[in-house]
Design an enzyme around this catalytic site. Sequence first.
Site, PDB file in Angstrom:
ATOM      1  N   TYR A  63      42.207  35.769  38.741  1.00 33.83           N
ATOM      2  CA  TYR A  63      41.206  34.882  38.699  1.00 33.83           C
ATOM      3  C   TYR A  63      41.436  33.849  37.878  1.00 33.83           C
ATOM      4  O   TYR A  63      41.770  33.885  36.653  1.00 33.83           O
ATOM      5  CB  TYR A  63      39.979  35.470  38.354  1.00 33.83           C
ATOM      6  CG  TYR A  63      38.828  34.489  38.207  1.00 33.83           C
ATOM      7  CD1 TYR A  63      38.216  33.955  39.268  1.00 33.83           C
ATOM      8  CD2 TYR A  63      38.439  34.319  36.916  1.00 33.83           C
ATOM      9  CE1 TYR A  63      37.377  32.862  38.925  1.00 33.83           C
ATOM     10  CE2 TYR A  63      37.560  33.228  36.602  1.00 33.83           C
ATOM     11  CZ  TYR A  63      36.931  32.712  37.805  1.00 33.83           C
ATOM     12  OH  TYR A  63      35.664  31.915  37.367  1.00 33.83           O
ATOM     13  N   GLY A  70      35.231  30.214  39.545  1.00 32.40           N
ATOM     14  CA  GLY A  70      33.822  30.255  39.994  1.00 32.40           C
ATOM     15  C   GLY A  70      33.463  30.524  41.415  1.00 32.40           C
ATOM     16  O   GLY A  70      34.330  31.533  41.988  1.00 32.40           O
TER      17      GLY A  70
END
Length: 518
Positions: A63, A70
Site C-alpha cells: 500500500y 487512500g
Amino acid sequence: MTLPLNDAGAVRFGDAPLRIEDVVALSQRRSAAVLSEDPEFRARITRGADFLDRVLREDGVIYGVTTGYGDSCTVNIPMDLVAELPHHLYTYHGCGLGRFLDPQETRAVLAARLASLSRGMSGVSLGLLQGLEQLLVHDVLPMIPAEGSVGASGDLTPLSYVAAVLCGEREVLHAGRRRPAAEALAEIGLTPLQLRPKEGLAIMNGTAVMTALACLAWDRADYLCRMATRLTAFNVLASDGNAHHFDEVLFAAKPHPGQSRIAARLRHDLHSDRPPRNEQRLQDRYSLRCAPHVIGVVEDALPFFRQLIETELNSANDNPLIDPEREQILHGGHFYGGHIAFAMDGLKNAIANLADLLDRQMALLVDTRFNHGLPSNLSAAPSHRAAINHGLKALQISVSAWTAEALKLTMPASVFSRSTECHNQDKVSMGTISARDCLRVIELTEQVVAALLIVARQGIELRRRAGGLAVFGDEAAAMYEDLCQRIPLVQEDRALDGELRQLCEWQREQVWDLYGHD
C-alpha cells in the site's frame, strides 16, 4: 528552566524515548538534535528499507508503494511509475492555508517526525533521518501552513511541506528570511532527496504536527498552572483575604493529589501557619477560597496528558508499518490522533478555567464593594489627581474579553469528525485543530495572567500603604520585588499594551522559577 536532556546539550534520536522537555528544548534552540550512532539502531533502519526494496523487486503489493493512496488503494501503479509516486503525494497535498507555524512550532514538528521515524518501523532510509536531523541542526525551517489537517491519515497536508523541503521544493525560513528550499539546502551542503518508494507516505502519514503542538501546549500549560497559583497568593494578600482556606488538614479531607499540591504551594506563599488576622471574614469568595480546586484540576490532569502526549511522541504512527525483524508489512491506523485530540480538548478546557478564575479575582480587586478598602480600580493616583485617573478600569474590560474568547474556544474539536476522501477517512480525529485551539486558549490565558501581574503589583502596594499586608513566603516576596522592578506602579493613566506584551513574553521565557520541582 533546567531540563532533563538525554545528553549534555543534545537530544539524541534513536537511543531512548523523548520527553516533552526534549521537544521544547529543541524548539527553543537550547539543545541540538543528534541522530544516534549506535550500530544496532542504524542496522535496524537499514533492514527495514532493504526489506521493502526486496518486496518491491519481487513484485509484492505494498500500500502506498505499488498502489495509490487512500481510496485509490485499488489502483495498481506500473513499476516504471513507482518512483514518481512519492513526489505526487507531497505535490497534491500542497494545499494548506492559514498562518504559518512559527519557528518554535516548526522545530517541534521536525523533532516529532524524526522521533517517530527513528522507531525503525517505517521503512525509511538512514538518509531521510539524516535529512530531518540536518534541518534541525542548521535551523532550516519548512514554511508549514497551520490549517488543512483533519488528524487522520495523520497530518498529511502540513507534513507535505516537510517532505517537499527535503526534496528541495517550496520555501523555508532560514537565517532570518524566507527563501527557496533548494537555495537553503545548497547553502548547508544538503543534497535534495529523491524519496524512496514509501518515504513520502512515511513523512506525511503521521501525527507529528498535532504532537509537536501538544508538547508546546503542555509545557506552557504547566507554567500557567504555577502562575495562577502564585497570582492567587498575591491576590489573597492584596484583598486582605483568609489564608486559612488552604489548611493542610482541610485538604487532607479531599485528597486529590494535584489539588493538595496547589494548597501546599499557597500555604508556602502565604505563611498560613500564622494565627488568623481577620476574624470578621470567615470565608472569602469562591475565586479565592476555591482556587486550589480550580487550579488543582489542571495540576491533576497534567501527568495524564503527559503520558498520552509522550506515548504518541515515541510511537511509530504512519501506515503501513514495517517489521524488519519478522519481515512483515502491517496495515493499520496508527495515524489516527485521537489521544492527542482528547488531551488537547481536555487541556484547553482546564486552562480556560484558569483564565476565568483569574478574571473573577480581578473583578473583586478593582471593585470597592469587594476589595476591602482598596481604591476604585486599584488607582494609585494621589488624591488631588484621582478625579482624572482611572487605574485599571480598561484593563479589567480587556481581561473579560480575553477570558470570554478563551471560554468560547473550549468546544471540543474531536467530536466534529468529518467523513473525507471518498469515505475512506470516514472517522477522523481533528487532533491538529484541537492542538491549535488549545494553544490559542493558552495564549489568551497568558494575556490574562499578564494583566493579573499588573493587578498584583498594584494591589499589594496599595495594601501595604493601607498597613494591612501580611508576610510573604520568601520565594513569593522575591518574585514580587522583581515584578516591582519590571513594572512601575500605575499612578497616572498610561497605555499598558507594551508592558502587557512584555509580560506575555516573559511568561513564554519562564523567567520566574515557580515552586521548583515540588
